[in-house]
Motif scaffolding. Sequence first.
Motif, PDB file in Angstrom:
ATOM      1  N   UNK A 188       0.824  -1.215   0.000  1.00  0.00           N
ATOM      2  CA  UNK A 188       0.000   0.000   0.000  1.00  0.00           C
ATOM      3  C   UNK A 188       0.858   1.266   0.000  1.00  0.00           C
ATOM      4  N   UNK A 189       2.183   1.113   0.071  1.00  0.00           N
ATOM      5  CA  UNK A 189       3.093   2.259   0.065  1.00  0.00           C
ATOM      6  C   UNK A 189       3.626   2.425  -1.350  1.00  0.00           C
ATOM      7  N   UNK A 190       3.407   3.592  -1.927  1.00  0.00           N
ATOM      8  CA  UNK A 190       3.834   3.855  -3.302  1.00  0.00           C
ATOM      9  C   UNK A 190       5.023   4.797  -3.328  1.00  0.00           C
ATOM     10  N   UNK A 191       5.916   4.554  -4.262  1.00  0.00           N
ATOM     11  CA  UNK A 191       7.031   5.466  -4.490  1.00  0.00           C
ATOM     12  C   UNK A 191       6.435   6.759  -5.047  1.00  0.00           C
ATOM     13  N   UNK A 192       6.814   7.922  -4.517  1.00  0.00           N
ATOM     14  CA  UNK A 192       6.199   9.168  -4.982  1.00  0.00           C
ATOM     15  C   UNK A 192       6.546   9.538  -6.426  1.00  0.00           C
ATOM     16  N   UNK A 193       7.663   9.030  -6.940  1.00  0.00           N
ATOM     17  CA  UNK A 193       8.066   9.378  -8.300  1.00  0.00           C
ATOM     18  C   UNK A 193       7.616   8.349  -9.330  1.00  0.00           C
ATOM     19  N   UNK A 194       7.365   7.122  -8.885  1.00  0.00           N
ATOM     20  CA  UNK A 194       6.995   6.030  -9.791  1.00  0.00           C
ATOM     21  C   UNK A 194       5.660   5.474  -9.307  1.00  0.00           C
ATOM     22  N   UNK A 195       4.659   5.350 -10.164  1.00  0.00           N
ATOM     23  CA  UNK A 195       3.332   4.911  -9.711  1.00  0.00           C
ATOM     24  C   UNK A 195       3.235   3.391  -9.471  1.00  0.00           C
ATOM     25  N   UNK A 196       4.182   2.863  -8.687  1.00  0.00           N
ATOM     26  CA  UNK A 196       4.201   1.436  -8.367  1.00  0.00           C
ATOM     27  C   UNK A 196       4.519   1.312  -6.886  1.00  0.00           C
ATOM     28  N   UNK A 197       3.910   0.315  -6.221  1.00  0.00           N
ATOM     29  CA  UNK A 197       4.187   0.153  -4.792  1.00  0.00           C
ATOM     30  C   UNK A 197       5.617  -0.340  -4.578  1.00  0.00           C
ATOM     31  N   UNK A 198       6.136  -0.097  -3.365  1.00  0.00           N
ATOM     32  CA  UNK A 198       7.553  -0.369  -3.102  1.00  0.00           C
ATOM     33  C   UNK A 198       7.874  -1.857  -3.102  1.00  0.00           C
ATOM     34  N   UNK A 199       6.895  -2.704  -2.836  1.00  0.00           N
ATOM     35  CA  UNK A 199       7.150  -4.147  -2.848  1.00  0.00           C
ATOM     36  C   UNK A 199       7.334  -4.642  -4.283  1.00  0.00           C
ATOM     37  N   UNK A 200       6.416  -4.273  -5.169  1.00  0.00           N
ATOM     38  CA  UNK A 200       6.508  -4.700  -6.569  1.00  0.00           C
ATOM     39  C   UNK A 200       7.685  -4.023  -7.271  1.00  0.00           C
ATOM     40  N   UNK A 201       8.079  -2.868  -6.778  1.00  0.00           N
ATOM     41  CA  UNK A 201       9.209  -2.145  -7.346  1.00  0.00           C
ATOM     42  C   UNK A 201      10.532  -2.837  -7.004  1.00  0.00           C
ATOM     43  N   UNK A 202      10.505  -3.724  -6.025  1.00  0.00           N
ATOM     44  CA  UNK A 202      11.698  -4.476  -5.649  1.00  0.00           C
ATOM     45  C   UNK A 202      12.546  -3.786  -4.606  1.00  0.00           C
ATOM     46  N   UNK A 203      11.964  -2.823  -3.907  1.00  0.00           N
ATOM     47  CA  UNK A 203      12.719  -2.115  -2.871  1.00  0.00           C
ATOM     48  C   UNK A 203      12.779  -2.898  -1.563  1.00  0.00           C
ATOM     49  N   UNK A 204      11.882  -3.852  -1.380  1.00  0.00           N
ATOM     50  CA  UNK A 204      11.871  -4.675  -0.169  1.00  0.00           C
ATOM     51  C   UNK A 204      12.670  -5.935  -0.456  1.00  0.00           C
ATOM     52  N   UNK A 205      13.780  -6.098   0.255  1.00  0.00           N
ATOM     53  CA  UNK A 205      14.637  -7.259   0.043  1.00  0.00           C
ATOM     54  C   UNK A 205      14.231  -8.443   0.909  1.00  0.00           C
ATOM     55  N   UNK A 257      15.094  -5.842 -10.460  1.00  0.00           N
ATOM     56  CA  UNK A 257      14.474  -6.298  -9.213  1.00  0.00           C
ATOM     57  C   UNK A 257      12.955  -6.090  -9.210  1.00  0.00           C
ATOM     58  N   UNK A 258      12.445  -5.386 -10.195  1.00  0.00           N
ATOM     59  CA  UNK A 258      11.001  -5.139 -10.264  1.00  0.00           C
ATOM     60  C   UNK A 258      10.263  -6.414 -10.661  1.00  0.00           C
ATOM     61  N   UNK A 259       9.048  -6.540 -10.170  1.00  0.00           N
ATOM     62  CA  UNK A 259       8.206  -7.670 -10.556  1.00  0.00           C
ATOM     63  C   UNK A 259       7.661  -7.431 -11.965  1.00  0.00           C
ATOM     64  N   UNK A 260       7.119  -8.483 -12.550  1.00  0.00           N
ATOM     65  CA  UNK A 260       6.527  -8.349 -13.883  1.00  0.00           C
ATOM     66  C   UNK A 260       5.348  -7.384 -13.867  1.00  0.00           C
ATOM     67  N   UNK A 261       4.599  -7.367 -12.749  1.00  0.00           N
ATOM     68  CA  UNK A 261       3.466  -6.444 -12.629  1.00  0.00           C
ATOM     69  C   UNK A 261       3.945  -4.995 -12.687  1.00  0.00           C
ATOM     70  N   UNK A 262       5.069  -4.707 -12.008  1.00  0.00           N
ATOM     71  CA  UNK A 262       5.614  -3.344 -12.015  1.00  0.00           C
ATOM     72  C   UNK A 262       6.108  -2.975 -13.411  1.00  0.00           C
ATOM     73  N   UNK A 263       6.763  -3.898 -14.059  1.00  0.00           N
ATOM     74  CA  UNK A 263       7.247  -3.626 -15.420  1.00  0.00           C
ATOM     75  C   UNK A 263       6.083  -3.368 -16.375  1.00  0.00           C
ATOM     76  N   UNK A 264       5.029  -4.133 -16.207  1.00  0.00           N
ATOM     77  CA  UNK A 264       3.841  -3.947 -17.050  1.00  0.00           C
ATOM     78  C   UNK A 264       3.219  -2.578 -16.795  1.00  0.00           C
ATOM     79  N   UNK A 265       3.132  -2.186 -15.522  1.00  0.00           N
ATOM     80  CA  UNK A 265       2.564  -0.886 -15.153  1.00  0.00           C
ATOM     81  C   UNK A 265       3.370   0.263 -15.741  1.00  0.00           C
TER      82      UNK A 265
END
Length: 154
Positions: A67-84, A142-150
């Motif tokens: 539910x937390x979104x990166x302010x510059x990229x319209x993708x959540x931080x988990x799908x963006x691959x920021x959570x290791x 590190x991004x998920x396929x969902x993030x890449x698609x978005x």
Amino acid sequence: MGEERKIEIEEVTEVTPPPRARVESAGETFERKRDYLAGFLAEKPVDAPVHGPGGDVQAAIVEALKTIYDPEIPVDIYELGLIYDVTVSQDGDAVVTMTLTTPHCPVAESMPGEVELRVLSVPGVRDAEVKLVWDPPWDPSKMSDEARLELGML
């Protein structure tokens, strides 16, 4: 080639059962025990752990992080691959290992605090710690396929 073949049909009313499998050793005959699956079939499924890897609390933390979104990229931080990594101890202490897209990210000071607050809001979490790491560095792989698609990268 021009011969006609006649198909004979035989009606069977009874068939003798095949012999049972037996192991013979030095004149002794051993039969398979009938209850060889009894222990397996009687075993009850183990309840899924609440804490620990794959537990309900860890899954709830991941959902909260989505539910937390990166302010510059319209993708959540988990799908963006920021959570290791997300670990939860038996006592409900959660440790989230994360990174940011760059050390100079404008939310470098506020994002770890927001992650900690969201993790603390999950029922079953007693304490939360956010470890901000820079190694390995984040990259788009590190991004998920969902993030890449978005983001139109697929």
